[in-house]
Design a protein around this motif. Structure first.
Motif, PDB file in Angstrom:
ATOM      1  N   ARG D 105      43.432  75.948  -3.420  1.00 23.91           N
ATOM      2  CA  ARG D 105      44.936  75.983  -4.236  1.00 23.91           C
ATOM      3  C   ARG D 105      45.198  77.424  -4.422  1.00 23.91           C
ATOM      4  NH1 ARG D 105      44.106  73.703 -10.557  1.00 23.91           N
ATOM      5  NH2 ARG D 105      42.767  75.295 -11.134  1.00 23.91           N
ATOM      6  N   THR D 107      48.878  79.957  -5.765  1.00 27.94           N
ATOM      7  CA  THR D 107      50.464  80.020  -6.445  1.00 27.94           C
ATOM      8  C   THR D 107      51.399  79.905  -5.444  1.00 27.94           C
ATOM      9  OG1 THR D 107      50.238  82.329  -6.520  1.00 27.94           O
ATOM     10  CG2 THR D 107      49.477  81.145  -8.574  1.00 27.94           C
ATOM     11  N   SER D 109      53.791  78.177  -2.638  1.00 30.40           N
ATOM     12  CA  SER D 109      53.794  76.741  -2.272  1.00 30.40           C
ATOM     13  C   SER D 109      54.143  76.741  -0.785  1.00 30.40           C
ATOM     14  CB  SER D 109      55.424  76.497  -2.912  1.00 30.40           C
ATOM     15  OG  SER D 109      55.488  76.628  -4.263  1.00 30.40           O
ATOM     16  N   LEU D 137      54.466  67.680   0.908  1.00 29.68           N
ATOM     17  CA  LEU D 137      54.542  68.921  -0.110  1.00 29.68           C
ATOM     18  C   LEU D 137      53.208  69.350  -0.587  1.00 29.68           C
ATOM     19  CD1 LEU D 137      57.438  68.101  -2.677  1.00 29.68           C
ATOM     20  CD2 LEU D 137      57.579  69.291  -0.549  1.00 29.68           C
ATOM     21  N   THR D 138      52.659  70.578  -0.545  1.00 27.56           N
ATOM     22  CA  THR D 138      51.551  71.079  -1.414  1.00 27.56           C
ATOM     23  C   THR D 138      52.002  71.941  -2.512  1.00 27.56           C
ATOM     24  OG1 THR D 138      51.043  72.513   0.342  1.00 27.56           O
ATOM     25  CG2 THR D 138      49.954  70.327   0.286  1.00 27.56           C
ATOM     26  N   PRO D 139      52.531  71.665  -3.455  1.00 29.97           N
ATOM     27  CA  PRO D 139      53.047  72.506  -4.575  1.00 29.97           C
ATOM     28  C   PRO D 139      52.172  73.456  -4.967  1.00 29.97           C
ATOM     29  CG  PRO D 139      53.724  70.186  -4.947  1.00 29.97           C
ATOM     30  CD  PRO D 139      52.524  70.157  -3.852  1.00 29.97           C
ATOM     31  N   PRO D 140      52.588  74.621  -5.823  1.00 26.40           N
ATOM     32  CA  PRO D 140      51.920  75.639  -6.362  1.00 26.40           C
ATOM     33  C   PRO D 140      50.676  75.061  -7.444  1.00 26.40           C
ATOM     34  CG  PRO D 140      54.312  75.930  -6.749  1.00 26.40           C
ATOM     35  CD  PRO D 140      54.097  74.728  -6.115  1.00 26.40           C
ATOM     36  N   HIS D 210      57.985  71.038 -10.141  1.00 27.75           N
ATOM     37  CA  HIS D 210      58.282  70.619  -8.584  1.00 27.75           C
ATOM     38  C   HIS D 210      58.165  69.199  -8.630  1.00 27.75           C
ATOM     39  CE1 HIS D 210      53.809  69.361  -8.301  1.00 27.75           C
ATOM     40  NE2 HIS D 210      53.617  70.518  -8.969  1.00 27.75           N
ATOM     41  N   ILE D 253      60.428  72.104  -4.471  1.00 27.84           N
ATOM     42  CA  ILE D 253      59.427  72.824  -4.986  1.00 27.84           C
ATOM     43  C   ILE D 253      60.286  74.264  -5.591  1.00 27.84           C
ATOM     44  CG2 ILE D 253      57.456  72.518  -3.977  1.00 27.84           C
ATOM     45  CD1 ILE D 253      57.859  74.524  -1.764  1.00 27.84           C
TER      46      ILE D 253
END
Lengths: 352, 352, 352, 352
Positions: D105, D107, D109, D137-140, D210, D253
């Motif tokens: 993971r 920061t 996005s 989506l793979t957000p922050p 998000h 996002i």
């Protein structure tokens, strides 16, 4: 603080003079430091079996368009002169095949939940097809009329914030100029095409303080609710979703937020208590609610009110899952920090 | 739409059955499509010369602390059972040298405007020195008590949103545990040091929905008003400033916003009409207001109510500039799109 | 994840083809999964004793108005081609008695902190008197010019967001039409009269996204800071206040927020580290900062940069309390969840 | 203001000293008062026919999981060292049947748009099924990994804000503790069940910045777009919808907003120019875009960049309607008032 004063002598003449001066002694006003809200409204169920016939009788009493703009019966809380609760009024409305209800607009907001038949409500030029279970909005100051070209009577549930708006001395209204019905300036259900599927028109032009959606179709709403219920593992306490304004994630209209809930046959919900009031309408199934210790039975198309700060829980009868629509005046509480909510496994037995 | 029904025959038995079923026929409810708000409250002036003596008489009627938490006279609109307007209640409160008013807290919000004497209000542990013209806040659910070590009686104007909060069934209250007065846990006027000069503590920790300032000193407020009035070229229609929450630019408490206005001797304001109600209190000077065509005279320390949707304008007498404090329930209208405002050069003559 | 690939054979021809196709293999890009930000800027102090003489020399190099709109020296981070940090540029600017700097406007925002002399900056028609320590804003797209009728040179600190705005390809600028200086259409310091004291004009007309205050006078700001410092019990770690937009409680301009801090003689601050960068300017006193383990000395009118994610703490020398002004690009981080902050008693010794 | 200085004499020694002092003379900095943004990036099309084979070749170069976390080719703007535009990076990514890309993971996005094959991306414990056209989506700071149990290679478009986040010194990243893939703690596509149909769970628990939706299925998105296009009367200039966060109506996002557009076969769009940059990916059909006067052809699965402040318009070839996905860094411009937009019937001929 209730009155803790020891009446040393007779001050009645003094209190008379206060009254003449249009002032009241704070220490004599009941409930000045009441620890909890006064419950001066009562729960009540309006039964379709009882009220629908009265609504059909109204056809002989009032001609739509000639005698009145609307043929509607408003539910009055048994402890109030007007209003199903202190902020909301609910009721049934009937339009017969071939009838029209002329256009007007007003600062109070309305939601409509179609129960029987089908027809159109036109909202600011957009003809909105209403079918059973559909939630249709006629937000503040939008022109709206109803028309019915079908062949069976159309009955819906009305929900409005009239008690709040009139209590705030903020009711304004207008009849539509010159003619009975609006021109149809938009395609049918265009707002659903524009805003109804998690995407919005790339040119963002919406600036009003209510949902741009004039309809939340039951087909979509129920499917969404059942899919959510399934994904949560079909909890025996039921599942609830809130209808939202896709532009803000907020309530569909500024004063009223709406919900759709499923309670599987033979199960019961958790118990709730909150400062806002709530009106429930039964879309499918039957059952009963315990409200502050009392049992209230309901079946399809009945609606009932849970006043402020009353504990309640719902039970679905065996045989059919219950689907309940509800509306709440919660948005009136939130801006002022007045929302209080409690939950419990079951409605507490003793004093509430 | 008023009732346009032609009574073809006697439906009284039908309407009896409706009543028994707790429903009302929409077409018979008065004012359903009223074009403008119903004006069911009246303007009124509460005169210090008349009410202050009644307040002093109350010393013999009620002992502070023993008999009652507060010695206050609340202004009741002549057309209401309770409340100076439908949302606000104003009144005078008296504390004598040496007296204390014990601590409590409640969901209704209060503002205090000191008129005579000086003393302390403690708000959540902060002792706030009150001097004439100071606006002091005791926001929702803040512990507050009053104490007076001075040598002359202290009188202030109270302003609260009790009619709104109780109408929403959202009053909750608590007495302070064990003892009459709070511990003083903060330095005197610390909130003014922290938030009172256009800068705020760099560590932003404030999360409540009201102003972090517990006091707006009159010295600062009046100086600010006069400087603004000067910079605008001293308009004959007067100048007004709004007290703001320095964290949001919004009202000082969620339901009430406050103003300070100057009207130079011998001049008059423009005319206004709006859906919110307003209570004015005279801090300096004397004069009169025209409210919906009637004249209402006022002088120092009087207060008066302008109900919803009434036209009004202010006239300052010759000899001394008038300074008026006012409070409005406007924040209750804004979230719901219910604010309507009009201005004119003068109060219109005819029907309003 | 740094490149964990084992180079089994020579892929250089492949990588050449990637380059020709304008793509890069993600697994070869340095720092793709770097755990912490790369620190590619360095701390630096610009000393007034060194730069002021260079600024005075510039008088012979450039004529204000004829040769250039402004006579300013911009601080370039030793590790950058342009910009004091990646988002901010600071510098000194000089205007001599009798000189004027013609009007223009641009999308980059500027703050000015007067250090020596006094004069006027005109902002959208309002002549703003600048005196030592005053913070003056020339927000985005406001017309601004400088004029100096006094008798000693006027030097101020400039702070702008040019690196950010140009990096976003969003710089737009205009020269003032026809003439060198704007017309004075407002009274001197009118914005301070309107918005400078915790109250705002009752007619709310401000809709721009920056503070309506064109000046935060040092007299007020310092007094406010000292009063706050006193009320907190004069902590040895110092006290800081943030300048705020009175309409929103937010930063003075959309990209930059400003602070004023006091550090008593002989004391030191806590240690801080954050993703935003910060430029400090010394208004009073002298001392030094520890930045990522190195010592940086400063005295009156020096300014220095603390780049992103560097630990720092401030020490005030004996003899005089230090007052530091600072500006931060923090508002650029907050909307995107990119703000990270840490504090400690002292700057950690080891690797940072 | 370009440099208007007349070099009266040689100041080169002076400028050397400025440089040594780490200051730059403002009047010598190019573009200080540039009226419009400098265009230092170029349009470019990355063609699937050219890049997909390079991506398949990468299978021999890098082992997924062993050599690298991801097998991806990032598009570099021909005028930049890194980044498809100054804020965005796009590229293709390949996962073969049976492969997995381990969890991490960061920061920055990411959005993913599936082009070929199908498989799963797990986002914070929820396995999300990806099928052609789906936006995932793979957000922050959400844990994400990819796994592929199918039998044909899976290729998708990646879109990230890495250039912006790294430019802000705000990249933080973590490898998933201990194991390569996350535990599956949620039902498949549960976020779509919860938030995907205009209603949201009645218990509002979402607080992140998000969208709570991890997937916008193409089936729904395309149907919504076509229904909207139909309701608008199928304009020859095409129709566009924006994907929105159902909780806020804002972008999916914080830094990136996404669109889906239809351009009917043989028609062209209007022309646009704006400060944000934009990356388009072709989901259906073929055609070309005119960007600042030059023609750029594209077909299915190609993507192309339109840098800041370049005029552009799209033309769909005869034979098949074109469907374009696009992503924009517009949310980075809006909080700071830096968004400028223009439209025209066609891309202007002359200088832009």
């Amino acid at each position: 603080m209730e009155n803790r004063m020891t009446e040393k002598k007779d001050h009645s003449e003094y209190f008379e003079r206060l009254k003449a001066a249009h002032v009241a002694a704070l220490w004599t006003i009941p409930g000045t430091l009441a620890e909890e809200p006064t419950l001066d409204e009562v729960p009540h169920v309006w039964k379709a079996k009882e009220i629908f016939p009265l609504l059909h009788e109204a056809v002989d009493v009032v001609d739509l368009g000639d005698d009145a703009d609307r043929r509607a019966l408003n539910a009055s809380n048994p402890k109030r002169v007007f209003g199903t609760s202190h902020n909301l009024v609910a009721g049934y409305q009937l339009v017969l095949p071939g009838e029209t209800a002329p256009a007007h607009r007003h600062t109070p907001s309305a939601i409509r939940l179609l129960l029987e038949g089908s027809g159109h409500t036109t909202v600011d030029g957009e003809p909105v097809l209403m079918e059973p279970g559909d939630l249709v909005l006629t937000p503040p100051m939008t022109w709206h009329d109803h028309r019915h070209e079908g062949d069976t009577p159309m009955i819906w549930l009305d929900g409005l914030d009239v008690p709040f708006v009139r209590g705030q001395h903020a009711q304004f209204a207008e009849e539509y100029p010159n003619e009975a019905l609006q021109d149809l300036t938009e395609a049918e259900d265009v707002s659903v095409a524009r805003y109804g599927a998690g995407m919005i028109p790339a040119e963002r032009t919406w600036t009003k303080n209510h949902s741009p959606l004039n309809k939340y179709p039951y087909k979509t709403s129920k499917e969404s609710l059942l899919r959510f219920h399934e994904s949560e593992g079909r909890p025996s306490t039921g599942s609830s979703m809130e209808y939202v304004n896709p532009i803000t994630g907020g309530p569909v209209i500024p004063t009223i937020t709406c919900f759709l809930s499923v309670q599987e046959a033979g199960t019961k919900s958790r118990a709730y208590r909150h400062t806002p009031s709530k009106v429930f309408c039964v879309l499918e199934g039957s059952g009963y609610s315990i409200i502050n210790g009392e049992r209230y039975d309901w079946e399809k198309h009945d609606f009932f009110v849970v006043p402020s700060w009353h504990w309640y829980e719902h039970h679905a009868n065996e045989g059919e899952d219950a689907v309940l629509f509800s509306m709440s005046d919660r948005p009136i509480y939130e801006p002022f920090g007045l929302l209080r909510e409690q939950t419990a496994d079951a409605v507490p037995a003793a004093k509430n």
